[in-house]
Design a protein around this motif. Structure first.
Motif, PDB file in Angstrom:
ATOM      1  N   PRO A 142       2.608   9.712 -12.638  1.00  0.00           N
ATOM      2  CA  PRO A 142       1.784   8.611 -12.271  1.00  0.00           C
ATOM      3  C   PRO A 142       0.344   8.845 -12.582  1.00  0.00           C
ATOM      4  O   PRO A 142       0.053   9.989 -12.191  1.00  0.00           O
ATOM      5  CB  PRO A 142       1.973   8.116 -11.036  1.00  0.00           C
ATOM      6  CG  PRO A 142       2.553   9.296 -10.521  1.00  0.00           C
ATOM      7  CD  PRO A 142       3.407  10.125 -11.486  1.00  0.00           C
ATOM      8  N   THR A 143      -0.500   8.060 -13.040  1.00  0.00           N
ATOM      9  CA  THR A 143      -2.001   8.279 -13.265  1.00  0.00           C
ATOM     10  C   THR A 143      -2.591   8.191 -11.846  1.00  0.00           C
ATOM     11  O   THR A 143      -1.938   7.493 -10.975  1.00  0.00           O
ATOM     12  CB  THR A 143      -2.473   7.393 -14.221  1.00  0.00           C
ATOM     13  OG1 THR A 143      -2.243   6.045 -14.061  1.00  0.00           O
ATOM     14  CG2 THR A 143      -2.050   7.752 -15.532  1.00  0.00           C
ATOM     15  N   ILE A 175      -5.798  -3.153  -9.168  1.00  0.00           N
ATOM     16  CA  ILE A 175      -5.481  -1.577  -8.614  1.00  0.00           C
ATOM     17  C   ILE A 175      -4.325  -1.396  -9.829  1.00  0.00           C
ATOM     18  O   ILE A 175      -3.316  -2.021  -9.622  1.00  0.00           O
ATOM     19  CB  ILE A 175      -5.042  -1.546  -7.134  1.00  0.00           C
ATOM     20  CG1 ILE A 175      -6.238  -1.994  -6.290  1.00  0.00           C
ATOM     21  CG2 ILE A 175      -4.660  -0.166  -6.938  1.00  0.00           C
ATOM     22  CD1 ILE A 175      -7.453  -0.833  -6.637  1.00  0.00           C
ATOM     23  N   VAL A 176      -4.478  -0.183 -10.585  1.00  0.00           N
ATOM     24  CA  VAL A 176      -3.918  -0.008 -11.464  1.00  0.00           C
ATOM     25  C   VAL A 176      -3.202   1.369 -11.447  1.00  0.00           C
ATOM     26  O   VAL A 176      -4.065   2.401 -10.906  1.00  0.00           O
ATOM     27  CB  VAL A 176      -4.430  -0.052 -12.988  1.00  0.00           C
ATOM     28  CG1 VAL A 176      -3.477   0.439 -13.917  1.00  0.00           C
ATOM     29  CG2 VAL A 176      -4.900  -1.687 -13.070  1.00  0.00           C
ATOM     30  N   THR A 177      -2.196   1.551 -11.406  1.00  0.00           N
ATOM     31  CA  THR A 177      -1.544   3.195 -11.794  1.00  0.00           C
ATOM     32  C   THR A 177      -0.455   3.079 -12.964  1.00  0.00           C
ATOM     33  O   THR A 177       0.305   1.789 -12.910  1.00  0.00           O
ATOM     34  CB  THR A 177      -0.825   3.663 -10.556  1.00  0.00           C
ATOM     35  OG1 THR A 177      -0.538   4.977 -10.990  1.00  0.00           O
ATOM     36  CG2 THR A 177      -0.052   2.944  -9.676  1.00  0.00           C
ATOM     37  N   LYS A 186      -1.587   8.455  -3.463  1.00  0.00           N
ATOM     38  CA  LYS A 186      -2.581   8.731  -2.320  1.00  0.00           C
ATOM     39  C   LYS A 186      -3.925   8.653  -3.423  1.00  0.00           C
ATOM     40  O   LYS A 186      -3.817   9.218  -4.528  1.00  0.00           O
ATOM     41  CB  LYS A 186      -2.573  10.095  -1.595  1.00  0.00           C
ATOM     42  CG  LYS A 186      -1.600  10.033  -0.542  1.00  0.00           C
ATOM     43  CD  LYS A 186      -1.746  11.420   0.096  1.00  0.00           C
ATOM     44  CE  LYS A 186      -0.859  11.645   1.379  1.00  0.00           C
ATOM     45  NZ  LYS A 186      -0.786  12.714   2.057  1.00  0.00           N
ATOM     46  N   SER A 187      -5.044   7.941  -2.934  1.00  0.00           N
ATOM     47  CA  SER A 187      -6.275   7.805  -3.634  1.00  0.00           C
ATOM     48  C   SER A 187      -7.445   7.901  -2.943  1.00  0.00           C
ATOM     49  O   SER A 187      -7.414   7.951  -1.297  1.00  0.00           O
ATOM     50  CB  SER A 187      -6.008   6.604  -4.476  1.00  0.00           C
ATOM     51  OG  SER A 187      -6.263   5.455  -3.519  1.00  0.00           O
ATOM     52  N   GLY A 188      -8.621   7.645  -3.493  1.00  0.00           N
ATOM     53  CA  GLY A 188      -9.742   7.919  -2.702  1.00  0.00           C
ATOM     54  C   GLY A 188     -10.138   6.476  -2.162  1.00  0.00           C
ATOM     55  O   GLY A 188     -11.345   6.200  -1.727  1.00  0.00           O
ATOM     56  N   TYR A 189      -9.217   5.309  -2.463  1.00  0.00           N
ATOM     57  CA  TYR A 189      -9.590   3.927  -1.568  1.00  0.00           C
ATOM     58  C   TYR A 189      -8.713   3.861  -0.441  1.00  0.00           C
ATOM     59  O   TYR A 189      -7.799   4.391  -0.353  1.00  0.00           O
ATOM     60  CB  TYR A 189      -8.880   2.994  -2.743  1.00  0.00           C
ATOM     61  CG  TYR A 189      -9.566   3.116  -4.339  1.00  0.00           C
ATOM     62  CD1 TYR A 189     -10.725   2.505  -4.435  1.00  0.00           C
ATOM     63  CD2 TYR A 189      -8.637   3.503  -5.228  1.00  0.00           C
ATOM     64  CE1 TYR A 189     -11.049   2.661  -5.881  1.00  0.00           C
ATOM     65  CE2 TYR A 189      -9.054   3.640  -6.547  1.00  0.00           C
ATOM     66  CZ  TYR A 189     -10.378   3.185  -6.746  1.00  0.00           C
ATOM     67  OH  TYR A 189     -10.983   3.294  -7.794  1.00  0.00           O
ATOM     68  N   ASP A 190      -9.355   3.053   0.223  1.00  0.00           N
ATOM     69  CA  ASP A 190      -8.704   2.227   1.464  1.00  0.00           C
ATOM     70  C   ASP A 190      -7.965   1.235   0.811  1.00  0.00           C
ATOM     71  O   ASP A 190      -8.405  -0.026   1.057  1.00  0.00           O
ATOM     72  CB  ASP A 190      -9.511   1.959   2.564  1.00  0.00           C
ATOM     73  CG  ASP A 190      -8.931   1.353   3.629  1.00  0.00           C
ATOM     74  OD1 ASP A 190      -7.832   1.092   3.834  1.00  0.00           O
ATOM     75  OD2 ASP A 190      -9.877   0.995   4.688  1.00  0.00           O
ATOM     76  N   VAL A 217       0.684  -1.006   0.097  1.00  0.00           N
ATOM     77  CA  VAL A 217       0.042  -0.030  -0.055  1.00  0.00           C
ATOM     78  C   VAL A 217       1.035   1.110   0.194  1.00  0.00           C
ATOM     79  O   VAL A 217       0.564   2.227  -0.697  1.00  0.00           O
ATOM     80  CB  VAL A 217      -0.859  -0.042   1.199  1.00  0.00           C
ATOM     81  CG1 VAL A 217      -1.505   1.448   1.417  1.00  0.00           C
ATOM     82  CG2 VAL A 217      -2.007  -1.070   1.111  1.00  0.00           C
ATOM     83  N   GLY A 218       1.932   1.168   0.855  1.00  0.00           N
ATOM     84  CA  GLY A 218       2.783   2.361   0.723  1.00  0.00           C
ATOM     85  C   GLY A 218       3.497   2.766  -0.560  1.00  0.00           C
ATOM     86  O   GLY A 218       4.020   3.732  -0.812  1.00  0.00           O
TER      87      GLY A 218
END
Length: 678
Positions: A525-526, A515-517, A497-501, A492-493
């Motif tokens: 990064p997108t 989970i994509v970026t 940052k995003s709107g997801y937990d 996760v680290g």
């Protein structure tokens, strides 16, 4: 004039005026939101109807897929109208007419989590989403994946339900910025890899991938349609149809059905070989000295028997002097390396080394129609040798780095290299080996090669390598143990940052979701996107074996690499050298033996001559003594005779003076004194 009453002065109070203006603005926004909601519902109903019609057409007679530009235009139009409410689920809305849910049957079952709690700033507008992202966040994600150039489609944003208008893509030029496909077993990593390989091939980019379980061979066979598959693909806006990709099959050392891929020991090098053999730093440096010795003395190291021959020579009596000249290489260390090589070869690894050595440029080919060729390295037969398998892939990557010129930022990669089971590469790796990997990954981008590591968790990849991976496709992770939970938090680290937990979402992802970026065209990064991935268009199971065998037999590379070559190398050169040394030693021994025999003969002859001389001397002395004795006796007898007839010899004198008597007397004397010649 009387002062106005307090209640009459309120409308002129600036604070009150501001409040009323804000109220009017919010009322207007609410009305606009309601209008947009109705428009979004109408568009969704239209999309559902189009999807149902497309499904009917596919079942009746498969039609050509719509172009990417048409899909983008249709989804862009829908996003412009429904942008504020993308991802909303009418089943959770309030104050909406029943007719607004006409599009619901076309929706896939919700895979998301419960709706996110609204923040105080959002309480002024109705909450319409059933996914973790707000409409504004959904729009931000959709905008973040809108690129101008050629792209690879990963899938559609999933916000509770799929959002077909929010397509998740990777810019084709960014595929050489490397990437990571990670996830627990059974979460869909192989299908993601297959989908990327198919799209790259269709866009003229060659692909190399290791087929660990044989599943990837399905790219060479058209996929099989099903009701479930079509419902899933239509829900994410994918116009699915079966496709076949141009495929070549390879096998390490010919262990398998593919075209043999071999490497020489010299080409493999001491660094990679030390990793395979599990040598420590001291032994690794010592092995480097052995390679240097072989190179300096013109000893070609083709296979493992050549390297064993060199080590055997250096540890033999004949090679001790040369071993001493190397410096820093002890006989004990050389013995350890030799034992490891013997064990390694006995395990069957010697078949991977030899000639003809594979030219990695053959991975860069395209078909006559311009499609890139997908090269699949078959490894089921060598999966019990994971260190060799992973290190061999690193060797191929290093060879590509050596032969390719600098190209800078190209419109598309020259090759995309998928490194499956990447954790095997880094397990028990030395610092020098890791440094070599980091350097190769960092610099090979400018050669036009993209590298995607495929593994179970990002923690398997060292941080220095992970920092070079611009695109991430993270499938579900499991946290069954404290170590798993720690790895999950570490993963996760690594995300923006995003709107997801993410710590929760990564455990809730379904099969075929990730989970994509990725790296945008601008190098940034997108946004992080919960994505339902596209289905491969090839078969999602192995291609039948007869079809693979037929493809291999028809390959133009089989004539080039199919037959092993055993040319003169270090083993033969050292064998001749040893034979010559043995012959020289034998000749020297023969000459020494002859000289020794001649010396012994001369010594014996001298002794015999000495004995003969002594015997002759003794014989002469004996004869002289006998003559003297004879003369004495003669004188004695001559003095006692009464007659004077001296001229008349007596019979005794005649007998004694006869030649026969003299010969017999001499022999008796020599026999008595031992002076006779033997």
């Amino acid at each position: 004039m009387t002062a106005p009453a307090p209640e009459e002065s309120a409308p002129t109070d600036p604070a009150v005026a501001v409040a009323e203006a804000e109220l009017a603005r919010l009322r207007a926004e609410a009305e606009a939101a309601e209008a947009q909601l109705k428009a979004a519902q109408a568009k969704a109903a239209l999309a559902a109807a189009e999807a149902a019609a497309a499904k009917a057409r596919v079942i009746a007679a498969p039609a050509p897929a719509a172009s990417s530009s048409e899909d983008e235009g249709r989804t862009a139009e829908a996003s412009r109208v429904a942008a504020p409410q993308l991802g909303a689920d009418p089943r959770t809305r309030t104050g909406v007419a029943d007719g607004s849910q006409a599009h619901e049957p076309a929706r896939a079952p919700s895979q998301g989590s419960a709706a996110r709690e609204p923040s105080p700033t959002e309480s002024t507008a109705p909450q319409t989403e059933n996914g973790p992202l707000t409409p504004q966040e959904v729009q931000k994600v959709a905008s973040g994946y809108s690129f101008e150039g050629a792209t690879l489609d990963l899938g559609a944003l999933l916000n509770g339900d799929p959002v077909p208008s929010a397509q998740i893509r990777i810019p084709l030029p960014m595929m050489n910025r490397h990437g990571l496909v990670a996830g627990a077993t059974g979460t869909g990593k192989t299908r993601t890899l297959q989908g990327l390989a198919e799209q790259l091939s269709a866009k003229g980019v060659p692909v190399f991938a290791a087929d660990i379980k044989g599943d990837l061979s399905g790219v060479a066979t058209p996929g099989e349609s099903s009701e479930k598959l079509l419902a899933r693909t239509q829900a994410i806006g994918q116009d699915w149809r079966p496709e076949v990709s141009v495929t070549e099959y390879f096998a390490l050392g010919g262990v398998g059905k593919g075209v043999p891929v071999r490497a020489t020991v010299s080409g493999f090098g001491p660094l990679l070989l030390s990793k395979v053999l599990g040598l420590n730093d001291t032994q690794e440096s010592s092995l480097g000295l052995v390679f240097h010795y072989a190179d300096a003395n013109g000893l070609a190291l083709v296979d493992l028997s050549d390297l064993r021959a060199v080590l055997t020579h250096l540890t033999s009596d004949e090679g001790k002097a040369e071993l001493k000249e190397l410096g820093g290489l002890s006989a004990a260390t050389a013995g350890v390396i030799l034992r490891e090589l013997i064990t390694f070869a006995d395990a069957g690894a010697d078949v991977f080394f030899g000639e003809p050595e594979f030219d990695v440029a053959d991975f860069l080919r395209t078909a006559s129609d311009g499609r890139g060729i997908i090269s699949l390295l078959e490894v089921p037969g060598v999966i019990d040798k994971p260190a060799l398998f992973s290190t061999f892939l690193m060797y191929l990557l290093a060879e590509l780095f050596e032969i390719l010129p600098e190209v800078g930022d190209a419109d598309k990669p020259k090759l995309v290299f998928f490194f499956d089971e990447a954790h095997l590469l880094f397990k028990d790796a030395s610092k020098d080996f890791l440094a070599a990997i980091v350097q190769t990954v960092r610099l090979i981008r400018s050669k036009g090669v993209g590298v995607f590591f495929v593994t179970q968790t990002p923690k398997d990849v060292p941080s220095d390598v992970l920092a070079q991976l611009g695109s991430r496709v993270q499938h579900a992770l499991r946290a069954f143990t404290p170590d798993d939970a720690k790895a999950l938090r570490a993963t996760v680290g690594t995300y923006p940052k995003s709107g997801y937990d993410l710590e929760r979402v990564l455990q809730e992802l379904g099969t075929g979701e990730a989970i994509v970026t990725v790296m945008s065209e601008k190098g940034a990064p997108t946004p992080v996107a919960w994505t339902r991935l596209r289905a491969p268009q090839g078969l999602m199971s192995p291609t039948p074996e007869p079809a693979i065998v037929a493809a291999v037999n028809a390959s133009p590379l089989l004539a080039k690499y199919g037959t092993a070559i055993d040319r003169e190398s270090a083993r033969e050169i050292l064998a001749k050298k040893m034979q010559a040394a043995d012959d020289a030693a034998a000749a020297e021994d023969a000459a020494l033996a002859k000289a020794k025999a001649d010396a012994e003969y001369a010594k014996q002859k001298a002794a015999i001559d000495t004995q003969q001389a002594a015997a002759d001397k003794a014989s002469t002395a004996a004869e002289k003594k006998a003559q003297q004795e004879y003369e004495r006796l003669l004188k004695k007898t001559a003095g006692t005779t009464r007659t004077s007839r001296s001229a008349q010899k007596s019979p005794i004198e005649q007998i004694l003076n006869s030649k026969s008597t003299q010969t017999i007397l001499g022999g008796v004397i020599r026999g008595i004194f031992g002076t006779g010649r033997r």
